[in-house]
Design a protein around this motif. Sequence first.
Motif, PDB file in Angstrom:
ATOM      1  N   ASP A 179       0.821  -1.210   0.000  1.00  0.00           N
ATOM      2  CA  ASP A 179       0.000   0.000   0.000  1.00  0.00           C
ATOM      3  C   ASP A 179       0.859   1.266   0.000  1.00  0.00           C
ATOM      4  O   ASP A 179       0.534   2.250  -0.679  1.00  0.00           O
ATOM      5  N   THR A 180       1.952   1.239   0.767  1.00  0.00           N
ATOM      6  CA  THR A 180       2.842   2.403   0.828  1.00  0.00           C
ATOM      7  C   THR A 180       3.468   2.687  -0.525  1.00  0.00           C
ATOM      8  O   THR A 180       3.540   3.846  -0.965  1.00  0.00           O
ATOM      9  N   GLU A 183       0.843   4.118  -2.891  1.00  0.00           N
ATOM     10  CA  GLU A 183       0.561   5.513  -2.545  1.00  0.00           C
ATOM     11  C   GLU A 183       1.697   6.427  -2.986  1.00  0.00           C
ATOM     12  O   GLU A 183       1.461   7.522  -3.523  1.00  0.00           O
ATOM     13  N   ARG A 186       1.682   6.799  -6.829  1.00  0.00           N
ATOM     14  CA  ARG A 186       0.570   7.625  -7.278  1.00  0.00           C
ATOM     15  C   ARG A 186       0.791   9.095  -6.930  1.00  0.00           C
ATOM     16  O   ARG A 186       0.515   9.990  -7.742  1.00  0.00           O
TER      17      ARG A 186
END
Length: 212
Positions: A179-180, A183, A186
């Motif tokens: 997830d990191t 993120e 993005r």
Amino acid sequence: MEYLVNEAVEDYAFLNTSEEPPLLTELISATNETMGWPQKLSGRLIGRTLKMLSSIHQPKRALEIGMFTGYSALSIAEGMPEDGKLICCETNPRAIEFAKTFFDRSEHGNKIEVIFGKALDTLETLEGPLDFTFIDADKRSYLNYYLKVKELTRPGGLIILDNVLWSGKVLQPESEIDDTLVETNRLIADDPDMENVFLTVRDGLNVVRKIR
């Protein structure tokens, strides 16, 4: 390592990329023989990319977050001007001791300063501007590294992040690390103050330039 492309294609790219200096070839062998997790070493495709970018950009003040045994540090330093300074952050004392034996033998080793400790703590002590940063450390902290480095980087400076494909796990994130990285990737792509190219070299290399 896990190959994200056909292994034969990866080998072909390796064989058709300029060789690293003999000292770095020796460093690879010694890392494989004596250090744990030798796959953490950047390798020729990443190393020669860093050297090429450093040679083109000619950074006077550079930073590396996650030095390991010094292969990428020496690759960056090889492309820097004689009066350039590369600050390397590393938390493994054995890796630092190992790397310094190669820095001492390299004509570019005098450009490198190693700081022991957590990179986020070291970043709080640094003053800008930075010309060039390579991030290749704890993936859980990638977003924090990037945001702090962005603050310290001058307009026109480069920030390069390794392992941004994370063995393809960014396509179907299942963990905190996944997830990191999603993120971080993005945020970079959407940031109007930055421009980037996301390269599918080895485990993914995000080359980012600060516009303003």
